[in-house]
Scaffold this active site. Sequence first.
Site, mmCIF file in Angstrom:
data_model
loop_
_atom_site.group_PDB
_atom_site.id
_atom_site.type_symbol
_atom_site.label_atom_id
_atom_site.label_comp_id
_atom_site.label_asym_id
_atom_site.label_seq_id
_atom_site.Cartn_x
_atom_site.Cartn_y
_atom_site.Cartn_z
ATOM 1 N N ASP A 1 0.795 -1.239 0.000
ATOM 2 C CA ASP A 1 0.000 0.000 0.000
ATOM 3 C C ASP A 1 0.827 1.289 0.000
ATOM 4 O OD1 ASP A 1 -1.907 -1.937 0.190
ATOM 5 O OD2 ASP A 1 -2.789 -1.258 2.072
ATOM 6 N N LYS B 1 -6.566 -4.688 -3.094
ATOM 7 C CA LYS B 1 -7.118 -5.459 -1.970
ATOM 8 C C LYS B 1 -8.186 -4.635 -1.254
ATOM 9 C CE LYS B 1 -3.482 -4.492 1.479
ATOM 10 N NZ LYS B 1 -4.253 -3.485 2.157
ATOM 11 N N LYS C 1 -7.645 -5.014 4.779
ATOM 12 C CA LYS C 1 -6.338 -4.599 5.261
ATOM 13 C C LYS C 1 -5.280 -5.637 4.881
ATOM 14 C CE LYS C 1 -8.174 -0.949 7.127
ATOM 15 N NZ LYS C 1 -8.137 0.289 6.312
ATOM 16 N N VAL D 1 3.248 0.287 4.226
ATOM 17 C CA VAL D 1 2.512 1.005 5.268
ATOM 18 C C VAL D 1 1.100 0.454 5.415
ATOM 19 C CG1 VAL D 1 3.851 3.107 4.931
ATOM 20 C CG2 VAL D 1 1.765 2.789 3.591
ATOM 21 N N THR D 2 0.496 0.689 6.617
ATOM 22 C CA THR D 2 1.163 1.102 7.830
ATOM 23 C C THR D 2 1.499 -0.162 8.626
ATOM 24 O OG1 THR D 2 -0.906 1.334 9.086
ATOM 25 C CG2 THR D 2 -0.111 3.284 7.924
ATOM 26 N N CYS E 1 -2.117 -2.551 7.717
ATOM 27 C CA CYS E 1 -2.103 -3.452 6.556
ATOM 28 C C CYS E 1 -0.872 -4.350 6.505
ATOM 29 C CB CYS E 1 -2.242 -2.636 5.282
ATOM 30 S SG CYS E 1 -3.892 -1.921 5.129
ATOM 31 N N GLN F 1 8.198 -14.456 20.903
ATOM 32 C CA GLN F 1 7.802 -15.859 21.082
ATOM 33 C C GLN F 1 8.387 -16.755 19.991
ATOM 34 O OE1 GLN F 1 3.631 -16.348 22.574
ATOM 35 N NE2 GLN F 1 3.364 -14.260 21.802
#
Length: 229
Positions: A24, A129, A132, A157-158, A162, A202
């Site tokens: 984006d 799209k 997001k 971004v951002t 997204c 993780q």
Amino acid sequence: MQLDHAQPFPYNFELKSTALVIIDMQRDFIEPGGFGETLGNDVALLQAIVPACKAVLEVWRGLCGLVVHTREAHRADLTDCPPAKRRRGNPALRIGDVGAMGRILIAGEPGNQIIAELAPLPGEIAVDKPGKGAFYATGLHERLQQAGITHLIFMGVTTEVCVQTSMREANDRGYEGLLLEDCTESYFPQFKAAAVEMMRAQGAIVGWTATSGDLLPALAALPAQSQHC
Ligand code: TIU
């Protein structure tokens, strides 16, 4: 190829099975008068990553790596924009309304074009799209499968909207994703920092992070490969 300094541990990938995914980088988010500014954001913050994104894109193109560009974009008739999405944000200027760069977040409008510095070349994948995430209602997964892609390197971004959504969608589809920290930005620096941390936490629960400074020297050591040219 291995990025030794990737976090939380080294990231291994092969150019022929890796796509560079640029989320984006369209005028709507980067320039005044678009969707990003209608939401009350200072778009100048996002402009800072353009040189680093351009440097990576040019080297990737030089190696004939697969490039995917996405645009957050809706059809002119808004049939792919859920009312729940359109109701949010700025009540004075909704998705589909006419703003300074044409209709807000509508495919083909001036504001929906990817910025000139990163404009797609013929042969590169460009995906409109409606959500997001880059995988929702786009057919992107099928195109990547056809191209033999297993690894995705993300810019754009951002970060926490997204980019993070797309990385999470990719993770659930089995891709090994890596985010280039200096090639992504948020309107909220604290959200970027948190998103970067939570993706690699993780044991790479969503994926890896690294910088363009880690990636570019590794790419410079490679001979050009022609698979995706
Ligand atoms: N508002 C915001 O931060 N982002 C979006 O609405 N879309 C993308 O992130 N592309």
